[in-house]
Design a protein around this motif. Structure first.
Motif, PDB file in Angstrom:
ATOM      1  N   PRO A   1       0.824  -1.220   0.000  1.00 48.60           N
ATOM      2  CA  PRO A   1       0.000   0.000   0.000  1.00 48.60           C
ATOM      3  C   PRO A   1       0.855   1.266   0.000  1.00 48.60           C
ATOM      4  CG  PRO A   1      -0.002  -0.996   2.164  1.00 48.60           C
ATOM      5  CD  PRO A   1       0.755  -1.937   1.261  1.00 48.60           C
ATOM      6  N   SER A   2       0.201   2.392  -0.106  1.00 45.88           N
ATOM      7  CA  SER A   2       0.873   3.692  -0.099  1.00 45.88           C
ATOM      8  C   SER A   2       1.342   4.065   1.303  1.00 45.88           C
ATOM      9  CB  SER A   2      -0.086   4.769  -0.604  1.00 45.88           C
ATOM     10  OG  SER A   2      -0.448   4.531  -1.931  1.00 45.88           O
ATOM     11  N   GLY A   3       2.456   4.817   1.362  1.00 48.73           N
ATOM     12  CA  GLY A   3       2.890   5.449   2.595  1.00 48.73           C
ATOM     13  C   GLY A   3       3.372   4.534   3.694  1.00 48.73           C
TER      14      GLY A   3
ATOM     15  N   ARG B   1       5.385  -0.698   8.957  1.00 53.09           N
ATOM     16  CA  ARG B   1       4.684   0.408   9.601  1.00 53.09           C
ATOM     17  C   ARG B   1       4.387   1.486   8.574  1.00 53.09           C
ATOM     18  NH1 ARG B   1       8.039   4.769  10.439  1.00 53.09           N
ATOM     19  NH2 ARG B   1      10.263   4.375  10.324  1.00 53.09           N
ATOM     20  N   GLU B   2       3.508   2.402   8.977  1.00 52.72           N
ATOM     21  CA  GLU B   2       3.233   3.567   8.148  1.00 52.72           C
ATOM     22  C   GLU B   2       4.345   4.601   8.335  1.00 52.72           C
ATOM     23  OE1 GLU B   2      -0.622   5.203   8.895  1.00 52.72           O
ATOM     24  OE2 GLU B   2      -1.656   3.396   8.173  1.00 52.72           O
ATOM     25  N   ILE B   3       4.565   5.395   7.299  1.00 53.43           N
ATOM     26  CA  ILE B   3       5.500   6.513   7.385  1.00 53.43           C
ATOM     27  C   ILE B   3       4.711   7.702   7.920  1.00 53.43           C
ATOM     28  CG2 ILE B   3       6.969   8.085   6.062  1.00 53.43           C
ATOM     29  CD1 ILE B   3       7.397   5.711   4.099  1.00 53.43           C
ATOM     30  N   GLY B   4       5.232   8.335   8.986  1.00 54.45           N
ATOM     31  CA  GLY B   4       4.461   9.403   9.634  1.00 54.45           C
ATOM     32  C   GLY B   4       5.287  10.612   9.996  1.00 54.45           C
ATOM     33  N   ASP B   5       4.717  11.419  10.876  1.00 59.48           N
ATOM     34  CA  ASP B   5       5.348  12.670  11.283  1.00 59.48           C
ATOM     35  C   ASP B   5       6.712  12.460  11.921  1.00 59.48           C
ATOM     36  OD1 ASP B   5       3.256  14.154  10.317  1.00 59.48           O
ATOM     37  OD2 ASP B   5       2.205  14.246  12.243  1.00 59.48           O
ATOM     38  N   LYS B   6       6.873  11.387  12.693  1.00 58.11           N
ATOM     39  CA  LYS B   6       8.172  11.173  13.343  1.00 58.11           C
ATOM     40  C   LYS B   6       9.282  10.961  12.316  1.00 58.11           C
ATOM     41  CE  LYS B   6       8.045   6.202  14.116  1.00 58.11           C
ATOM     42  NZ  LYS B   6       8.238   5.140  15.082  1.00 58.11           N
ATOM     43  N   ASP B   7       8.937  10.407  11.161  1.00 58.25           N
ATOM     44  CA  ASP B   7       9.944  10.209  10.114  1.00 58.25           C
ATOM     45  C   ASP B   7      10.385  11.546   9.517  1.00 58.25           C
ATOM     46  OD1 ASP B   7      10.025   7.241   9.952  1.00 58.25           O
ATOM     47  OD2 ASP B   7       7.901   7.535   9.521  1.00 58.25           O
ATOM     48  N   ARG B   8       9.490  12.503   9.476  1.00 57.91           N
ATOM     49  CA  ARG B   8       9.826  13.826   8.942  1.00 57.91           C
ATOM     50  C   ARG B   8      10.735  14.602   9.892  1.00 57.91           C
ATOM     51  NH1 ARG B   8       4.724  12.574   7.868  1.00 57.91           N
ATOM     52  NH2 ARG B   8       4.074  12.474   5.696  1.00 57.91           N
ATOM     53  N   ALA B   9      10.758  14.209  11.157  1.00 62.11           N
ATOM     54  CA  ALA B   9      11.549  14.923  12.166  1.00 62.11           C
ATOM     55  C   ALA B   9      12.954  14.350  12.330  1.00 62.11           C
ATOM     56  CB  ALA B   9      10.824  14.881  13.512  1.00 62.11           C
ATOM     57  N   ILE B  10      13.243  13.200  11.728  1.00 64.31           N
ATOM     58  CA  ILE B  10      14.550  12.567  11.903  1.00 64.31           C
ATOM     59  C   ILE B  10      15.626  13.379  11.191  1.00 64.31           C
ATOM     60  CG2 ILE B  10      15.944  10.536  11.360  1.00 64.31           C
ATOM     61  CD1 ILE B  10      13.405   8.871  11.642  1.00 64.31           C
ATOM     62  N   THR B  11      16.693  13.697  11.924  1.00 68.17           N
ATOM     63  CA  THR B  11      17.832  14.417  11.325  1.00 68.17           C
ATOM     64  C   THR B  11      19.098  13.574  11.367  1.00 68.17           C
ATOM     65  OG1 THR B  11      18.318  15.486  13.434  1.00 68.17           O
ATOM     66  CG2 THR B  11      16.887  16.679  11.887  1.00 68.17           C
ATOM     67  N   ASP B  12      19.125  12.539  12.183  1.00 69.78           N
ATOM     68  CA  ASP B  12      20.299  11.659  12.275  1.00 69.78           C
ATOM     69  C   ASP B  12      19.824  10.233  11.993  1.00 69.78           C
ATOM     70  OD1 ASP B  12      22.534  10.166  12.813  1.00 69.78           O
ATOM     71  OD2 ASP B  12      22.972  11.140  14.724  1.00 69.78           O
ATOM     72  N   PHE B  13      20.129   9.733  10.812  1.00 66.35           N
ATOM     73  CA  PHE B  13      19.637   8.428  10.408  1.00 66.35           C
ATOM     74  C   PHE B  13      20.468   7.267  10.935  1.00 66.35           C
ATOM     75  CE2 PHE B  13      17.660  11.342   7.489  1.00 66.35           C
ATOM     76  CZ  PHE B  13      16.369  10.851   7.418  1.00 66.35           C
ATOM     77  N   ARG B  14      21.494   7.571  11.753  1.00 69.39           N
ATOM     78  CA  ARG B  14      22.280   6.509  12.360  1.00 69.39           C
ATOM     79  C   ARG B  14      21.572   5.949  13.584  1.00 69.39           C
ATOM     80  NH1 ARG B  14      27.509   9.797  13.374  1.00 69.39           N
ATOM     81  NH2 ARG B  14      25.879  11.272  13.858  1.00 69.39           N
ATOM     82  N   LYS B  15      20.534   6.600  14.023  1.00 66.87           N
ATOM     83  CA  LYS B  15      19.839   6.181  15.242  1.00 66.87           C
ATOM     84  C   LYS B  15      18.578   5.431  14.894  1.00 66.87           C
ATOM     85  CE  LYS B  15      21.603  10.046  17.829  1.00 66.87           C
ATOM     86  NZ  LYS B  15      21.329  11.239  18.559  1.00 66.87           N
TER      87      LYS B  15
END
Length: 195
Positions: free
Chosen positions: A167-169, A181-195
């Motif tokens: 499905p989408s998203g 899982r769905e992609i949501g607001d918390k994904d937009r806030a991530i600045t360090d992808f090592r965590k």
């Protein structure tokens, strides 16, 4: 109607038919030329892909080497990028939407074989289309099998084998590929992808 349009999705056909063999040979010749162009020959690379594919949007980049069966059944939107070793078995239609990104060693396979050995040994095949909607990211080493649609804004994790529609998203991963899982607001806030 072209010869390839005579192939009915999901119905068996004979890939050894002379007309199909000729079209595959023509595509292989074009791919040989494309894969041996100097990387700096950007205009020649774009022209070669436009001459091979059924349709192309703007601002696309297909890293060399690239392989396909026919080319004419491939349709890509705007801002499409593929890393090295993309393989598209395009017996049926393959449509990539806008802003699609693919990692290295991705395989999009519309072609399949019967499960029973008698028909398989005769050489019969079938084909089902693949649709990848807008804004999809497909990680390295992903395999997409015949008949799959990947919904817009989704991410397919590296190494996944996509055997059913996604499905989408969502983020999906695994073999077989499943929605995590769905992609949501918390994904937009991530600045360090090592965590």
């Amino acid at each position: 109607m072209t010869v390839l349009q005579e192939i009915v999705p999901g119905k068996l056909y004979d890939p050894a038919r002379e007309e199909y063999a000729f079209l595959r040979q023509e595509a292989k010749s074009k791919l040989y030329d494309y894969n041996n162009l100097h990387p700096k020959e950007e205009k020649l690379r774009e022209k070669a892909i436009r001459d091979l594919f059924g349709s192309c949007g703007s601002n696309f980049w297909i890293e060399q080497p690239f392989y396909c069966d026919y080319g004419s059944n491939i349709h890509i939107g705007d801002n499409v990028y593929s890393n090295h070793n993309l393989v598209i078995l395009d017996v049926a239609e393959v449509r990539l939407g806008n802003n699609v990104i693919m990692g290295p060693n991705v395989g999009l396979y519309t072609a399949g074989h019967p499960l029973d050995s008698e028909r398989r040994l005769k050489g019969d095949e079938f084909a089902l289309p693949i649709y990848i909607e807008d804004n999809v990211w497909i990680g390295g080493g992903v395999t997409v099998v015949p008949g799959v649609t990947i919904g817009k804004d989704s991410v397919i994790a590296a190494g996944s084998v996509v055997v059913k529609n996604i499905p989408s998203g969502v983020v999906a991963a695994g073999n077989p590929c499943r929605v995590l899982r769905e992609i949501g607001d918390k994904d937009r806030a991530i600045t360090d992808f090592r965590k």
